[in-house]
Design an enzyme around this catalytic site. Sequence first.
Site, PDB file in Angstrom:
ATOM      1  N   ASP A  12       3.970 -14.228   5.322  1.00  0.00           N
ATOM      2  CA  ASP A  12       4.681 -15.459   4.961  1.00  0.00           C
ATOM      3  C   ASP A  12       5.218 -15.432   3.533  1.00  0.00           C
ATOM      4  O   ASP A  12       5.317 -16.459   2.867  1.00  0.00           O
ATOM      5  CB  ASP A  12       3.777 -16.699   5.128  1.00  0.00           C
ATOM      6  N   HIS A  40       9.365 -15.315  11.442  1.00  0.00           N
ATOM      7  CA  HIS A  40      10.215 -15.225  10.256  1.00  0.00           C
ATOM      8  C   HIS A  40      11.204 -16.378  10.295  1.00  0.00           C
ATOM      9  O   HIS A  40      11.835 -16.607  11.315  1.00  0.00           O
ATOM     10  CB  HIS A  40      11.013 -13.911  10.263  1.00  0.00           C
TER      11      HIS A  40
HETATM   12  P1  GDP Z   1       8.088 -14.395   6.376  1.00  0.00           P
HETATM   13  O1  GDP Z   1       7.244 -14.369   7.595  1.00  0.00           O
HETATM   14  O2  GDP Z   1       7.593 -13.478   5.313  1.00  0.00           O
HETATM   15  O3  GDP Z   1       9.545 -14.228   6.653  1.00  0.00           O
HETATM   16  O4  GDP Z   1       7.908 -15.835   5.732  1.00  0.00           O
HETATM   17  P2  GDP Z   1       8.072 -17.266   6.430  1.00  0.00           P
HETATM   18  O5  GDP Z   1       9.387 -17.335   7.090  1.00  0.00           O
HETATM   19  O6  GDP Z   1       6.891 -17.634   7.224  1.00  0.00           O
HETATM   20  O7  GDP Z   1       7.982 -18.185   5.160  1.00  0.00           O
HETATM   21  C1  GDP Z   1       8.952 -18.294   4.272  1.00  0.00           C
HETATM   22  C2  GDP Z   1       9.372 -19.755   4.223  1.00  0.00           C
HETATM   23  O8  GDP Z   1       9.789 -20.054   2.937  1.00  0.00           O
HETATM   24  C3  GDP Z   1      10.548 -20.059   5.108  1.00  0.00           C
HETATM   25  O9  GDP Z   1      10.507 -21.412   5.518  1.00  0.00           O
HETATM   26  C4  GDP Z   1      11.733 -19.809   4.191  1.00  0.00           C
HETATM   27  O10 GDP Z   1      12.900 -20.495   4.587  1.00  0.00           O
HETATM   28  C5  GDP Z   1      11.185 -20.331   2.903  1.00  0.00           C
HETATM   29  N1  GDP Z   1      11.644 -19.658   1.703  1.00  0.00           N
HETATM   30  C6  GDP Z   1      11.857 -18.321   1.526  1.00  0.00           C
HETATM   31  N2  GDP Z   1      12.192 -18.075   0.261  1.00  0.00           N
HETATM   32  C7  GDP Z   1      12.175 -19.279  -0.396  1.00  0.00           C
HETATM   33  C8  GDP Z   1      12.374 -19.666  -1.762  1.00  0.00           C
HETATM   34  O11 GDP Z   1      12.657 -18.878  -2.647  1.00  0.00           O
HETATM   35  N3  GDP Z   1      12.220 -20.998  -2.032  1.00  0.00           N
HETATM   36  C9  GDP Z   1      11.907 -21.917  -1.102  1.00  0.00           C
HETATM   37  N4  GDP Z   1      11.773 -23.198  -1.475  1.00  0.00           N
HETATM   38  N5  GDP Z   1      11.693 -21.579   0.183  1.00  0.00           N
HETATM   39  C10 GDP Z   1      11.819 -20.270   0.528  1.00  0.00           C
END
Ligand code: GDP
Length: 455
Positions: A12, A40
């Site tokens: 995440d 994701h």
């Molecule tokens: P992954 O599994 O590593 O892709 O991560 P997730 O998708 O579970 O979690 C990332 C969450 O944080 C998602 O809701 C993204 O849209 C959000 N996100 C990613 N980068 C940023 C950021 O720089 N700032 C903010 N506020 N949200 C972000």
Amino acid sequence: MLTSIVGINWGDEGKGRMVDLLSEQQDIVCRYQGGNNAGHTVVNERGKFILNLLPSGILRPNVVNVMGNGMVIDLLHLYSEIGRLRAAGIEISPANLKISDRACITMPYNVIFDRLEEWRLADHAYGSTGRGIAPAYGDKYMKKSIRTGDIFYPDALKESLKALIEYKNLTVRSLYGNLLADTETARVKLGRDSEGNYYFDRFIKGGELSFDAMSAWLDEMSEYFHDYIVDTGVYLTNALSEGKRIMFEAQLGALRDIDFGIYPFTSSSSTIAAYGPIGAGIPGEQLDYTLGIMKAYSSCVGAGPFTVEMFGDEAEVLRAAGGEYGAATGRPRRVGGFDAVASRYGVRVQGADELAFTKLDILSYMDKIPVCVAYDINGKITTDFPVGEALNVAKPVYEYLDGWKCDISGCRKPSDLPANARKYISWCEDAVGCKIRYVSVGAERDAYIDMDIDE
Ligand code: GDP
């Protein structure tokens, strides 16, 4: 050119959005491990998408997506995911999605076993996502899997399925017979599949797994996916010889790796960059560049040691600010400050060349930002990430850095950032010993800073 994008922490970290961003320069994006247990999240001009199985490159019209042999694939879940994306206008066909003929199928009985075992364990449950991943990998290493390529030989497939169901039913009867006898509870506990059907109603007959139901499921899936299943090793080898750029997209992070993570609270697969070429089908190839995705604070789903965990109001505020609720399951995530011990270890095992530092904007409300610099293990201070019981008893040693207390979500170049945010970035960079190349300050595609470009 082989690039890998991997998680440095517990998952995440925001890998999906970085893959989405960097996939613009790629011809092919590959998933090489895991299954539909992770989610994701990608936000772009076409909307917000949650991808469980499909590589994030699926959202780019010119990218071909590969699901590699290292994955375990619940074909019905994939069918539903494709349906959802198509409804949102995303085109998916055998031209832009190729599934390895050596990937293991996550069968409905794997999901059923996962849920039965968590039910049996009750208070000692692992906190599984209940999507059959551990049983599917268990079967892989027990050599009792059905693989995607088996669908091309339906008669032989039915023979193996028959033998497998016989074998599985021995366990169903002896280990879970009592649970299944309580049919009303079993129906609820086994839950539904991605199309909303109750597993119990469809697959359990007379207190056992039904061969006929499983066989019918496989028939439907075989028909639908027939043209998507190929030898991805041949495909990728040819692509490389044509000079194509290939990216490996990991699910979860270093600390969930089956070997290097917080075992047994890990995933069942290798989340490590070095496994990318193996899990995609080109084991002889070496990575050219690995980008590690590291979050500006910590979050962790489910049970297991999590040294920097915050509690009470402090945790509530950070969880709400960061929207830390599982993309796959909606479960609230545990949260804490940046953990330099765990992150440095993550950088090392991933072999990261550079880092993307994500969700920095979330920390903007903090006066003082806690960072964990060492672990105290029964009075002994260490900066090496421990294993087993030492990890279970580790206590965090904190330092506090000054916050910046202003909205940074509009920053697009290093000099837009307040001085304290730049200090925080360079402190974390030094602490883990790897260059932070990108900083993300929002979920949108363009909400990031390339630290090498200041104009
Ligand atoms: P992954 O599994 O590593 O892709 O991560 P997730 O998708 O579970 O979690 C990332 C969450 O944080 C998602 O809701 C993204 O849209 C959000 N996100 C990613 N980068 C940023 C950021 O720089 N700032 C903010 N506020 N949200 C972000």
